[in-house]
Design a protein around this motif. Structure first.
Motif, PDB file in Angstrom:
ATOM      1  N   ASP A   1      25.400  16.686  -0.252  1.00  0.00           N
ATOM      2  CA  ASP A   1      24.254  16.777  -1.787  1.00  0.00           C
ATOM      3  C   ASP A   1      26.095  17.840  -2.801  1.00  0.00           C
ATOM      4  O   ASP A   1      27.099  17.431  -2.508  1.00  0.00           O
ATOM      5  CB  ASP A   1      24.179  18.305  -1.703  1.00  0.00           C
ATOM      6  CG  ASP A   1      24.259  19.664  -1.353  1.00  0.00           C
ATOM      7  OD1 ASP A   1      25.386  19.834  -1.112  1.00  0.00           O
ATOM      8  OD2 ASP A   1      23.672  20.620  -0.768  1.00  0.00           O
ATOM      9  N   PHE A   2      25.433  18.639  -3.801  1.00  0.00           N
ATOM     10  CA  PHE A   2      26.877  18.299  -5.002  1.00  0.00           C
ATOM     11  C   PHE A   2      26.925  19.744  -4.601  1.00  0.00           C
ATOM     12  O   PHE A   2      29.219  19.067  -5.138  1.00  0.00           O
ATOM     13  CB  PHE A   2      25.517  18.977  -6.036  1.00  0.00           C
ATOM     14  CG  PHE A   2      26.435  19.128  -7.853  1.00  0.00           C
ATOM     15  CD1 PHE A   2      26.679  18.035  -8.052  1.00  0.00           C
ATOM     16  CD2 PHE A   2      26.653  20.415  -7.567  1.00  0.00           C
ATOM     17  CE1 PHE A   2      27.633  17.949  -9.837  1.00  0.00           C
ATOM     18  CE2 PHE A   2      28.001  20.599  -8.625  1.00  0.00           C
ATOM     19  CZ  PHE A   2      28.016  19.805  -9.932  1.00  0.00           C
ATOM     20  N   GLU A   3      26.820  20.137  -4.005  1.00  0.00           N
ATOM     21  CA  GLU A   3      28.141  21.779  -3.657  1.00  0.00           C
ATOM     22  C   GLU A   3      29.116  20.836  -1.987  1.00  0.00           C
ATOM     23  O   GLU A   3      30.237  21.276  -2.695  1.00  0.00           O
ATOM     24  CB  GLU A   3      27.156  22.748  -3.533  1.00  0.00           C
ATOM     25  CG  GLU A   3      28.376  23.912  -2.543  1.00  0.00           C
ATOM     26  CD  GLU A   3      28.536  24.364  -4.078  1.00  0.00           C
ATOM     27  OE1 GLU A   3      30.235  24.963  -3.532  1.00  0.00           O
ATOM     28  OE2 GLU A   3      28.411  24.378  -5.113  1.00  0.00           O
ATOM     29  N   ASP A   4      28.455  20.452  -1.534  1.00  0.00           N
ATOM     30  CA  ASP A   4      29.909  19.642  -0.221  1.00  0.00           C
ATOM     31  C   ASP A   4      30.466  18.665  -1.877  1.00  0.00           C
ATOM     32  O   ASP A   4      31.749  19.207  -1.179  1.00  0.00           O
ATOM     33  CB  ASP A   4      28.681  18.466   0.162  1.00  0.00           C
ATOM     34  CG  ASP A   4      27.490  19.443   1.005  1.00  0.00           C
ATOM     35  OD1 ASP A   4      27.887  20.949   1.691  1.00  0.00           O
ATOM     36  OD2 ASP A   4      26.386  19.164   1.305  1.00  0.00           O
TER      37      ASP A   4
ATOM     38  N   ARG B   1      31.745  18.962  -4.570  1.00  0.00           N
ATOM     39  CA  ARG B   1      32.209  20.026  -5.030  1.00  0.00           C
ATOM     40  C   ARG B   1      33.758  20.541  -4.463  1.00  0.00           C
ATOM     41  O   ARG B   1      35.025  20.545  -4.720  1.00  0.00           O
ATOM     42  CB  ARG B   1      31.792  20.706  -5.793  1.00  0.00           C
ATOM     43  CG  ARG B   1      32.239  21.225  -6.942  1.00  0.00           C
ATOM     44  CD  ARG B   1      32.075  22.663  -7.537  1.00  0.00           C
ATOM     45  NE  ARG B   1      31.538  23.739  -5.687  1.00  0.00           N
ATOM     46  CZ  ARG B   1      32.813  24.237  -5.701  1.00  0.00           C
ATOM     47  NH1 ARG B   1      33.657  24.045  -5.831  1.00  0.00           N
ATOM     48  NH2 ARG B   1      32.001  24.821  -4.760  1.00  0.00           N
ATOM     49  N   ARG B   2      32.755  20.914  -3.669  1.00  0.00           N
ATOM     50  CA  ARG B   2      34.230  21.829  -2.723  1.00  0.00           C
ATOM     51  C   ARG B   2      34.770  20.902  -2.142  1.00  0.00           C
ATOM     52  O   ARG B   2      36.297  21.147  -2.215  1.00  0.00           O
ATOM     53  CB  ARG B   2      32.747  22.443  -1.206  1.00  0.00           C
ATOM     54  CG  ARG B   2      34.080  23.525  -0.145  1.00  0.00           C
ATOM     55  CD  ARG B   2      33.419  23.737   0.940  1.00  0.00           C
ATOM     56  NE  ARG B   2      31.650  23.896   0.411  1.00  0.00           N
ATOM     57  CZ  ARG B   2      31.146  22.649   1.662  1.00  0.00           C
ATOM     58  NH1 ARG B   2      31.877  21.847   1.467  1.00  0.00           N
ATOM     59  NH2 ARG B   2      29.865  22.096   1.144  1.00  0.00           N
TER      60      ARG B   2
ATOM     61  N   LYS C   1      31.360  18.329 -13.421  1.00  0.00           N
ATOM     62  CA  LYS C   1      29.802  18.681 -12.705  1.00  0.00           C
ATOM     63  C   LYS C   1      29.231  16.674 -13.127  1.00  0.00           C
ATOM     64  O   LYS C   1      28.640  16.408 -12.228  1.00  0.00           O
ATOM     65  CB  LYS C   1      28.933  19.242 -13.493  1.00  0.00           C
ATOM     66  CG  LYS C   1      29.454  20.809 -13.568  1.00  0.00           C
ATOM     67  CD  LYS C   1      28.205  21.346 -13.682  1.00  0.00           C
ATOM     68  CE  LYS C   1      28.889  22.973 -14.175  1.00  0.00           C
ATOM     69  NZ  LYS C   1      27.848  23.825 -14.076  1.00  0.00           N
TER      70      LYS C   1
END
Length: 76
Positions: A30-33, A35-36, A47
């Motif tokens: 997902d987005f957080e994965d 981004r990290r 973003k």
């Protein structure tokens, strides 16, 4: 090296790469994965850039293991 052996190696590489993104083992990225993982690789993406990557690669803001494997075939 036979085609099936090469395909198996690509599948194993794709699995390993997917697991680097999906550190919580949800079965999708997902987005957080994303981004990290990009930050850990030193990529400073906006973003909007991250969301575009997800939109192009997956569905509903997530990239499944299967979608990732298909992408892997095209970039390997």
């Amino acid at each position: 090296m036979s085609v099936s052996t090469k395909r198996l190696e690509m599948d194993e590489e794709a699995e390993e790469a997917f697991d680097l993104f999906d550190v919580t083992h949800k079965g999708y990225i997902d987005f957080e994965d994303l981004r990290r993982s990009c930050a850990q690789l030193g990529e400073n993406l906006t973003k909007e850039q991250l969301q575009l990557m997800l939109d192009l690669a997956g569905t509903n803001g997530k990239v499944s293991r299967e979608e990732f494997a298909e992408l892997w075939i095209h970039i390997s």
